[in-house]
Design an enzyme around this catalytic site. Structure first.
Site, PDB file in Angstrom:
ATOM      1  CG  ASP A   8      68.605  72.948 104.590  1.00 52.86           C
ATOM      2  OD1 ASP A   8      68.708  72.390 103.479  1.00 52.86           O
ATOM      3  OD2 ASP A   8      67.693  73.739 104.877  1.00 52.86           O
ATOM      4  CG  ASP A 129      65.472  81.705  97.451  1.00 50.99           C
ATOM      5  OD1 ASP A 129      64.937  80.617  97.160  1.00 50.99           O
ATOM      6  OD2 ASP A 129      66.696  81.904  97.387  1.00 50.99           O
TER       7      ASP A 129
END
Length: 243
Positions: A8, A129
Site C-alpha cells: 500500500d 469493501d
C-alpha cells in the site's frame, strides 16, 4: 490458493492503515519497490498494490513508482486506488499492471464500469469493501448505502473478472477472515473471489484453504501480518505448495 502480499503506497512510502483510516498509519518502508521485490523473493505469485493517495484523491498519485514496480517484477501485479476513468485504466495496463481493481466507480458510475469491463475484458475486477454489511467508497470514507446483494448481479452482468471482498471491520486488526460472509459471497459468484481483511497467521491460511478447493474463493490478500511477522509469507507459500 493464492496469497497476495499487499503493498500500500502513501506519500511514496509503503504503509499499512488500520480499518482504512488515514490517521491510523504505520510506515513499513520508504521504498515500496524494494518491498515488492522482497515479497516476490519470498515466493509470492502475485502482488496486490494499492495507491492510497489515489484512493483518497480520486486520481493517480504514484504512477511512475507503480510503473517501476511492474517493470522490476516477474510476477503479475493487481492494482487499485484512484482508477476512475478509461484513460487511467489504459495507462496502468500499458505500464505493465496485469489487472485493475475498481471500487468507487463500480458502485457510483455503473455505465463507466461496464465500459471498462468491455474495453479490457478479463482484466477488471471489483473491490467490495463492507463495514457492518454496507459498502464503502472513496477510500472507505463514504457510505454508499448499498449492500453486496444490491450490486453484485449488476457487476457480474457487466463482465467483472474477479471480486475482492474486504471486511473493513477486520482490516489490519488481524482477527481472522470472516469465513461465513466469504462463503456466502462465493456461493453467489461464478468468478474468482479474493478475501481481504483479517489474515493474521498460518492458522488463518489453513482455515481458508479448504474453501479454495470447493468454491470460487481464489485466495486472500495479506498485509499487516506479513509486515509485523505474525504470518511468515515464505512458510505460508511452502505450506500451500505442499497440500
Amino acid at each position: 490458493m493464492i496469497l497476495f502480499p499487499a503493498v500500500d503506497i502513501k506519500d511514496g512510502r509503503c504503509v499499512r492503515l488500520r480499518q482504512g483510516r488515514a490517521d491510523a498509519e504505520t510506515v513499513f518502508s520508504d521504498d515500496p519497490a524494494a518491498m515488492a521485490r522482497h515479497w516476490q523473493d519470498q515466493g509470492a505469485k502475485w502482488l496486490h498494490v494499492i495507491d492510497l493517495d489515489g484512493a483518497f484523491s480520486g486520481m493517480p498519485a504514484n504512477f511512475e513508482l507503480i510503473r517501476r514496480i511492474c517493470a522490476d517484477l516477474s510476477v503479475p501485479v493487481q492494482l487499485g486506488g484512484g482508477i476512475r476513468d478509461e484513460a487511467t485504466a489504459k495507462a496502468y495496463l500499458d505500464a505493465g499492471v496485469e489487472r485493475l481493481i475498481i471500487g468507487t466507480v463500480a458502485l457510483e458510475e455503473p455505465d463507466l464500469y461496464a465500459r471498462l469491463c468491455a474495453t479490457f475484458p478479463g482484466r477488471i475486477g471489483v473491490s467490495l469493501d463492507a463495514e457492518g454489511g454496507r459498502l464503502k467508497t472513496k477510500g472507505w470514507v463514504a457510505d454508499s448505502g448499498l449492500t453486496v446483494d444490491d450490486v453484485l448481479p449488476r457487476l457480474l452482468a457487466a463482465g467483472t473478472a474477479f471480486v475482492i471482498y474486504t471486511d473493513i471491520d477486520r482490516d489490519g486488526m488481524q482477527t481472522g477472515v470472516n469465513l461465513s460472509a466469504l462463503e456466502r459471497l462465493a456461493g453467489m459468484c461464478p468468478v474468482p473471489v479474493i478475501a481481504a481483511g483479517g489474515v493474521a497467521t498460518l492458522e488463518d491460511v489453513r482455515a481458508l484453504y479448504p474453501m479454495t478447493l470447493t468454491s470460487s474463493v481464489e485466495g486472500a490478500i495479506t498485509g499487516r501480518a506479513i509486515y509485523t511477522g505474525t504470518l511468515d509469507l515464505h512458510a505460508a507459500m511452502e505450506w500451500i505448495a505442499a497440500q
